[in-house]
Design an enzyme around this catalytic site. Structure first.
Site, PDB file in Angstrom:
ATOM      1  N   GLN A 113       0.821  -1.214   0.000  1.00 13.80           N
ATOM      2  CA  GLN A 113       0.000   0.000   0.000  1.00 13.80           C
ATOM      3  C   GLN A 113       0.860   1.273   0.000  1.00 13.80           C
ATOM      4  OE1 GLN A 113      -3.557  -0.914   0.429  1.00 13.80           O
ATOM      5  NE2 GLN A 113      -3.894   1.097  -0.485  1.00 13.80           N
ATOM      6  N   LYS A 116       1.759   1.822  -3.676  1.00 13.39           N
ATOM      7  CA  LYS A 116       0.535   2.044  -4.455  1.00 13.39           C
ATOM      8  C   LYS A 116       0.010   3.461  -4.206  1.00 13.39           C
ATOM      9  CE  LYS A 116      -2.388  -1.212  -4.058  1.00 13.39           C
ATOM     10  NZ  LYS A 116      -3.459  -2.172  -3.862  1.00 13.39           N
ATOM     11  N   LYS A 128      -2.871  -0.928   6.581  1.00 10.20           N
ATOM     12  CA  LYS A 128      -3.829  -1.989   6.235  1.00 10.20           C
ATOM     13  C   LYS A 128      -4.311  -2.617   7.542  1.00 10.20           C
ATOM     14  CE  LYS A 128      -5.747  -4.130   2.753  1.00 10.20           C
ATOM     15  NZ  LYS A 128      -6.151  -3.630   1.434  1.00 10.20           N
ATOM     16  N   GLY A 167     -12.583  -0.288   2.694  1.00 11.55           N
ATOM     17  CA  GLY A 167     -12.959  -1.704   2.593  1.00 11.55           C
ATOM     18  C   GLY A 167     -11.892  -2.532   1.896  1.00 11.55           C
ATOM     19  N   ASP A 168     -12.072  -3.823   1.918  1.00 10.71           N
ATOM     20  CA  ASP A 168     -11.251  -4.784   1.164  1.00 10.71           C
ATOM     21  C   ASP A 168     -12.099  -6.059   1.132  1.00 10.71           C
ATOM     22  OD1 ASP A 168      -8.369  -5.233   0.028  1.00 10.71           O
ATOM     23  OD2 ASP A 168      -8.690  -7.010   1.256  1.00 10.71           O
ATOM     24  N   THR A 211     -12.027   0.571  -8.233  1.00  9.52           N
ATOM     25  CA  THR A 211     -10.905  -0.352  -8.437  1.00  9.52           C
ATOM     26  C   THR A 211     -11.066  -1.105  -9.755  1.00  9.52           C
ATOM     27  OG1 THR A 211     -10.794  -0.577  -6.046  1.00  9.52           O
ATOM     28  CG2 THR A 211      -9.489  -2.121  -7.326  1.00  9.52           C
TER      29      THR A 211
HETATM   30  P1  NDP Z   1     -14.786  -8.982  -2.224  1.00 15.30           P
HETATM   31  O1  NDP Z   1     -14.915  -9.528  -0.863  1.00 15.30           O
HETATM   32  O2  NDP Z   1     -15.816  -8.051  -2.739  1.00 15.30           O
HETATM   33  O3  NDP Z   1     -14.651 -10.190  -3.283  1.00 15.30           O
HETATM   34  C1  NDP Z   1     -13.637 -11.128  -3.193  1.00 15.30           C
HETATM   35  C2  NDP Z   1     -13.856 -12.168  -4.286  1.00 15.30           C
HETATM   36  O4  NDP Z   1     -12.749 -13.059  -4.324  1.00 15.30           O
HETATM   37  C3  NDP Z   1     -15.072 -13.028  -4.051  1.00 15.30           C
HETATM   38  O5  NDP Z   1     -15.592 -13.453  -5.284  1.00 15.30           O
HETATM   39  C4  NDP Z   1     -14.481 -14.215  -3.269  1.00 15.30           C
HETATM   40  O6  NDP Z   1     -15.235 -15.398  -3.380  1.00 15.30           O
HETATM   41  C5  NDP Z   1     -13.159 -14.387  -3.962  1.00 15.30           C
HETATM   42  N1  NDP Z   1     -12.176 -14.955  -3.020  1.00 15.30           N
HETATM   43  C6  NDP Z   1     -11.803 -14.475  -1.823  1.00 15.30           C
HETATM   44  N2  NDP Z   1     -10.903 -15.281  -1.230  1.00 15.30           N
HETATM   45  C7  NDP Z   1     -10.710 -16.275  -2.076  1.00 15.30           C
HETATM   46  C8  NDP Z   1      -9.897 -17.427  -2.053  1.00 15.30           C
HETATM   47  N3  NDP Z   1      -9.093 -17.708  -1.001  1.00 15.30           N
HETATM   48  N4  NDP Z   1      -9.941 -18.234  -3.122  1.00 15.30           N
HETATM   49  C9  NDP Z   1     -10.727 -17.943  -4.187  1.00 15.30           C
HETATM   50  N5  NDP Z   1     -11.536 -16.883  -4.258  1.00 15.30           N
HETATM   51  C10 NDP Z   1     -11.521 -16.063  -3.222  1.00 15.30           C
HETATM   52  O7  NDP Z   1     -13.330  -8.299  -2.288  1.00 15.30           O
HETATM   53  P2  NDP Z   1     -12.782  -7.208  -3.295  1.00 15.30           P
HETATM   54  O8  NDP Z   1     -13.350  -7.420  -4.640  1.00 15.30           O
HETATM   55  O9  NDP Z   1     -12.902  -5.900  -2.643  1.00 15.30           O
HETATM   56  O10 NDP Z   1     -11.222  -7.569  -3.301  1.00 15.30           O
HETATM   57  C11 NDP Z   1     -10.652  -8.503  -4.221  1.00 15.30           C
HETATM   58  C12 NDP Z   1      -9.154  -8.284  -4.314  1.00 15.30           C
HETATM   59  O11 NDP Z   1      -8.894  -6.940  -4.754  1.00 15.30           O
HETATM   60  C13 NDP Z   1      -8.373  -8.425  -3.008  1.00 15.30           C
HETATM   61  O12 NDP Z   1      -7.094  -8.935  -3.279  1.00 15.30           O
HETATM   62  C14 NDP Z   1      -8.246  -6.973  -2.531  1.00 15.30           C
HETATM   63  O13 NDP Z   1      -7.136  -6.808  -1.669  1.00 15.30           O
HETATM   64  C15 NDP Z   1      -8.026  -6.280  -3.852  1.00 15.30           C
HETATM   65  N6  NDP Z   1      -8.323  -4.857  -3.845  1.00 15.30           N
HETATM   66  C16 NDP Z   1      -9.559  -4.392  -3.499  1.00 15.30           C
HETATM   67  C17 NDP Z   1      -9.813  -3.032  -3.534  1.00 15.30           C
HETATM   68  C18 NDP Z   1     -11.173  -2.493  -3.297  1.00 15.30           C
HETATM   69  O14 NDP Z   1     -11.365  -1.279  -3.523  1.00 15.30           O
HETATM   70  N7  NDP Z   1     -12.147  -3.269  -2.879  1.00 15.30           N
HETATM   71  C19 NDP Z   1      -8.751  -2.056  -3.836  1.00 15.30           C
HETATM   72  C20 NDP Z   1      -7.503  -2.662  -4.273  1.00 15.30           C
HETATM   73  C21 NDP Z   1      -7.314  -4.013  -4.229  1.00 15.30           C
HETATM   74  P3  NDP Z   1     -16.220 -15.835  -2.173  1.00 15.30           P
HETATM   75  O15 NDP Z   1     -17.422 -14.974  -2.320  1.00 15.30           O
HETATM   76  O16 NDP Z   1     -16.460 -17.269  -2.433  1.00 15.30           O
HETATM   77  O17 NDP Z   1     -15.459 -15.584  -0.911  1.00 15.30           O
END
Ligand code: NDP
Length: 447
Positions: A113, A116, A128, A167-168, A211
């Site tokens: 972070q 970034k 974080k 959030g994350d 994002t």
């Molecule tokens: P969400 O919780 O909205 O979605 C996460 C997605 O990934 C879900 O579809 C989930 O499936 C899947 N997932 C989570 N863990 C696993 C795993 N161990 N194996 C396979 N699938 C998995 O999170 P975000 O979309 O916010 O975040 C996704 C990624 O993007 C993360 O790495 C986060 O750090 C990164 N990110 C997010 C930002 C944001 O603004 N939100 C900013 C920058 C980076 P299921 O529903 O089955 O758990």
């Protein structure tokens, strides 16, 4: 001492001091190795112990989060906040609620972070946090009680000018709302202490989309350089959460066909292009599983193992789920099937061996700290709007986001060229992100 020698010395020290923290050590190695040429140009940074300081968080907070479930049973989770680096602004970075969360994961995310946030060009430091709380299957009331207990401790360490979480994974609009409400109650302060807030209480337009949209804007810039484009391309996106859904939306708008998406159980394949509204309904409204897609679109197929999504032939791959999704084997499969670009929506989804496979095969590679910086960039724009008590229009924020993503790509590209590895956007992003923080740390003395 040469830059390479200095970097190797610090990596060794970090390995000794942080034994077993696999994700954190990988993140540190990835960044430090690419910084070696910087120290050849700036030996004064070696004198000031810049790397030794930047790999150590300024502050780490671990705390107990007790809460009561719907059956009246007491549950206890662990809370984390790592305030990694505040050289260029207040700590900023998301909160992750997922059962896999531990110290190593929060530290790797906090470390990434720093660079970034610097790349966005906005005044925000790196942090974080999160918890090993698993939101799956919990009722709204359980989520609320957990969020309140989490904030009861976290509120002592954050503030609109100190540390501003967002959030994350597992933390979306609902969780931010519960945490914001509790912060306000305890501190009696209506301030922009969290971002990703609802529009009725200080949120910014485009934060939800930022994002995913930013990832597509960044990737389009990268593709343009090679006379490629999303238009008429076949795309695979892993995950189906916040980042994945809005990457899907923007990729569609840019004329691409997204044929596969996943969740932690399995993946769907829809040769006609995935229907955005069906995915939004399953994931954002019903909070269901991705396999429900085939009930709505019977021509699509569902496969149980989510890791196999990378066997689907595509021009562009956007990993948007979590860390460690693409290993060497998946990378080789993608290359064999003719992938032209891989761009990271998730943080560290591609392991170091897989990155090497892409680089050797000449596949365009958009590293997370650059490609997914759109979320934190719009979070910083939310902070600006909160400071002046204003709300900007969708177009205004979206245009700022587009320009930020374009600048990030250009800065990374130029830094790679200047430091002798043209076209290596990973190296360029690390260097461009590092230089601003290094300059600030150097000016501020040994603190
Ligand atoms: P969400 O919780 O909205 O979605 C996460 C997605 O990934 C879900 O579809 C989930 O499936 C899947 N997932 C989570 N863990 C696993 C795993 N161990 N194996 C396979 N699938 C998995 O999170 P975000 O979309 O916010 O975040 C996704 C990624 O993007 C993360 O790495 C986060 O750090 C990164 N990110 C997010 C930002 C944001 O603004 N939100 C900013 C920058 C980076 P299921 O529903 O089955 O758990």
């Amino acid at each position: 001492m040469l830059g390479k020698e200095y970097v190797e010395k610090v990596i060794k020290e970090v390995e000794e001091r942080n034994k077993g923290e696999v994700e954190f050590l990988n993140a540190v190695k990835e960044v430090l190795i690419s910084l070696a040429p910087v120290f050849d140009k700036h030996p004064e940074y070696i004198e000031e112990g810049l790397l030794e300081r930047i790999v150590e968080p300024e502050r780490q907070i671990f705390f107990r989060v007790p809460w009561v479930d719907d059956e009246g049973k007491v549950r206890v989770n662990r809370g984390y906040r790592v305030q990694f680096n505040s050289a260029i602004g207040p700590y900023k970075g998301g909160l992750r609620f997922h059962k896999t969360v531990n110290q190593s994961i929060i530290k790797f995310l906090g470390f990434e972070q720093i660079f970034k946030n610097s790349l966005t060009g906005l005044p925000i430091g790196g942090g974080k946090g999160g918890s090993d709380f698993d939101p799956k299957g919990k009722s709204n009331r359980e989520i609320m009680r957990f969020c309140q207990s989490f904030m009861a401790e976290l509120c002592k360490h954050i503030g609109a000018d100190t540390d501003v979480p967002a959030g994350d994974i597992g933390v979306g609009g609902r969780e931010i709302g519960y945490m914001y409400g509790y912060y306000k109650k305890i501190r009696n302060a209506y301030e922009g202490v969290l971002t990703g807030k609802g529009l009725s209480y200080g949120g910014s337009l485009v934060r939800t989309e930022a994002t995913g949209y930013g990832l597509v804007y960044f990737t389009e810039e990268m593709l343009k350089d090679k006379n490629l484009s999303f238009k008429d391309s076949t795309v695979v996106i892993s995950g189906s959460g916040n980042v994945a859904i809005y990457a899907l939306e923007k990729a569609h708008q840019f004329g691409a066909k997204v044929v596969a998406m996943s969740d932690s159980n399995g993946y769907i394949y829809d040769e006609n292009g995935i229907n955005l509204e069906v995915i939004k309904d399953i994931k954002e409204v019903k909070r269901g599983r991705i396999k429900e897609y085939i009930e709505k679109v019977p021509t699509a197929k569902y496969f149980e193992d989510h890791r196999k999504i990378w066997e689907v032939k595509c021009d562009i791959a956007l990993p948007c789920a979590t860390q460690g999704e693409i290993n060497k084997e998946s990378a080789e499969t993608l290359v064999k099937n003719g992938v032209k670009a891989v761009s990271e929506g998730a943080n560290m989804p591609t392991d170091l061996d897989a990155i090497e496979v892409f680089q050797k095969a000449g596949v365009l590679f958009g590293p997370a700290k650059a490609a997914n910086a759109g979320g934190v960039a719009v979070s910083a724009l939310e902070m600006s709007q909160n400071s002046v008590r204003a709300s900007w229009s969708f177009e205004e924020v979206d245009n700022k986001l587009k320009n930020i993503m374009k600048d990030i790509y250009l800065n990374a590209k130029n830094a790679a060229k200047e430091y002798g590895d043209e076209g290596n956007i990973l190296m360029g992003a690390n260097i461009a992100g590092f230089l601003k923080v290094a300059e600030a740390m150097y000016s501020q003395g040994i603190v």
